[in-house]
Design a protein around this motif. Sequence first.
Motif, mmCIF file in Angstrom:
data_model
loop_
_atom_site.group_PDB
_atom_site.id
_atom_site.type_symbol
_atom_site.label_atom_id
_atom_site.label_comp_id
_atom_site.label_asym_id
_atom_site.label_seq_id
_atom_site.Cartn_x
_atom_site.Cartn_y
_atom_site.Cartn_z
ATOM 1 N N ILE A 54 1.127 -1.049 0.113
ATOM 2 C CA ILE A 54 0.233 -0.081 -0.090
ATOM 3 C C ILE A 54 1.132 1.630 -0.118
ATOM 4 N N ASN A 55 2.099 1.195 0.295
ATOM 5 C CA ASN A 55 3.348 2.186 0.327
ATOM 6 C C ASN A 55 2.964 2.889 -0.817
ATOM 7 N N LYS A 56 2.977 2.070 -2.028
ATOM 8 C CA LYS A 56 2.875 1.979 -3.279
ATOM 9 C C LYS A 56 2.504 2.938 -4.642
ATOM 10 N N VAL A 57 0.946 3.086 -3.243
ATOM 11 C CA VAL A 57 -0.922 3.228 -4.256
ATOM 12 C C VAL A 57 -0.111 5.462 -3.850
ATOM 13 N N LEU A 58 -0.580 5.885 -4.713
ATOM 14 C CA LEU A 58 -0.583 6.877 -4.416
ATOM 15 C C LEU A 58 -2.286 8.074 -4.785
ATOM 16 N N MET A 59 -1.407 8.615 -4.079
ATOM 17 C CA MET A 59 -3.086 9.138 -4.149
ATOM 18 C C MET A 59 -4.034 9.909 -5.536
ATOM 19 N N GLY A 60 -4.910 10.161 -6.349
ATOM 20 C CA GLY A 60 -4.845 10.978 -6.544
ATOM 21 C C GLY A 60 -4.868 12.359 -5.943
ATOM 22 N N ASP A 61 -5.878 13.612 -6.396
ATOM 23 C CA ASP A 61 -6.931 14.528 -6.316
ATOM 24 C C ASP A 61 -7.433 15.146 -5.202
ATOM 25 N N VAL A 62 -7.556 15.585 -4.257
ATOM 26 C CA VAL A 62 -8.329 15.669 -3.478
ATOM 27 C C VAL A 62 -8.685 17.455 -3.622
ATOM 28 N N PRO A 63 -10.086 16.884 -3.066
ATOM 29 C CA PRO A 63 -10.651 18.707 -2.650
ATOM 30 C C PRO A 63 -9.508 19.693 -2.172
ATOM 31 N N ASP A 64 -9.876 20.682 -2.228
ATOM 32 C CA ASP A 64 -8.972 22.114 -1.839
ATOM 33 C C ASP A 64 -9.939 22.824 -0.661
ATOM 34 N N ARG A 65 -9.884 22.055 1.014
ATOM 35 C CA ARG A 65 -10.247 22.715 1.220
ATOM 36 C C ARG A 65 -9.965 24.054 2.161
ATOM 37 N N GLY A 66 -8.535 24.334 1.786
ATOM 38 C CA GLY A 66 -8.092 25.575 1.814
ATOM 39 C C GLY A 66 -7.340 26.012 3.506
ATOM 40 N N GLY A 67 -7.546 26.754 4.731
ATOM 41 C CA GLY A 67 -7.482 27.295 5.666
ATOM 42 C C GLY A 67 -5.728 27.804 5.594
ATOM 43 N N ARG A 68 -5.119 28.227 3.806
ATOM 44 C CA ARG A 68 -3.778 28.712 4.264
ATOM 45 C C ARG A 68 -3.787 30.209 4.812
ATOM 46 N N PRO A 69 -2.778 29.984 5.528
ATOM 47 C CA PRO A 69 -2.462 31.431 7.034
ATOM 48 C C PRO A 69 -2.937 32.942 5.870
ATOM 49 N N ASP A 70 -1.906 32.713 4.248
ATOM 50 C CA ASP A 70 -2.693 33.861 3.531
ATOM 51 C C ASP A 70 -3.740 34.301 2.773
ATOM 52 N N ALA A 71 -4.399 33.839 2.916
ATOM 53 C CA ALA A 71 -5.509 33.895 2.155
ATOM 54 C C ALA A 71 -6.778 33.985 3.400
#
Length: 202
Positions: A152-169
């Motif tokens: 399972i370590n070789k499984v790559l995750m696809g795109d995930v929704p952007d949940r925001g939460g960045r300090p500069d935003a």
Amino acid sequence: MVQELMLTLQALGLPRPVRGTLASQLVREFHGKVSELLPSLPPESMQPLLSSPLDASQWEALESLSQSLTEQYCCRRCLLLKRLDLTTSAFHWGDRAEGQGEAMKAVLFPIRGLLTPESDVSVAHVLAARADLSRLVPATSVAARQGTSCAINKVLMGDVPDRGGRPDALEAAMPAWQSRREDGGRGKAGPQRWGRRKKKKK
């Protein structure tokens, strides 16, 4: 007690004893096997981690500390097991899992039954600990990865929704409230008196 006995037999490579074997005979077999394996160990590998003797008050403090840690670990393990149960239950919601529900339970339930919130670590483990236990091994080392690496370590995750939460935003904070008239303005507002206006006498 039976579990510790089986683990000791497995670690020493001894066969399972037949029913009716005396405890003294098992101890002699353990002693003989340990004496046989000791010369093959690295030098100073059997040095105890606790090298100084403890008095009665220190033993009581150690027992109290062990009890506090056991209760705390039990609380943490309960939380982790609850998260595990919720995660595994989510796998049964998919359409593909409808026909595999019983097979999934047959695999999961035996493993889940072995995971209990109670910890089996006690003060006896402190006495049995050796000095090499204090050596920290990086989790990414080759020796550590031999026991943790899996497919399972070789499984790559696809795109995930952007949940925001960045300090500069983050939005700018509201300015602090200030009075309309500061000291040194055109004039200072005097104290105001509120009340009913008296009627003039005719």
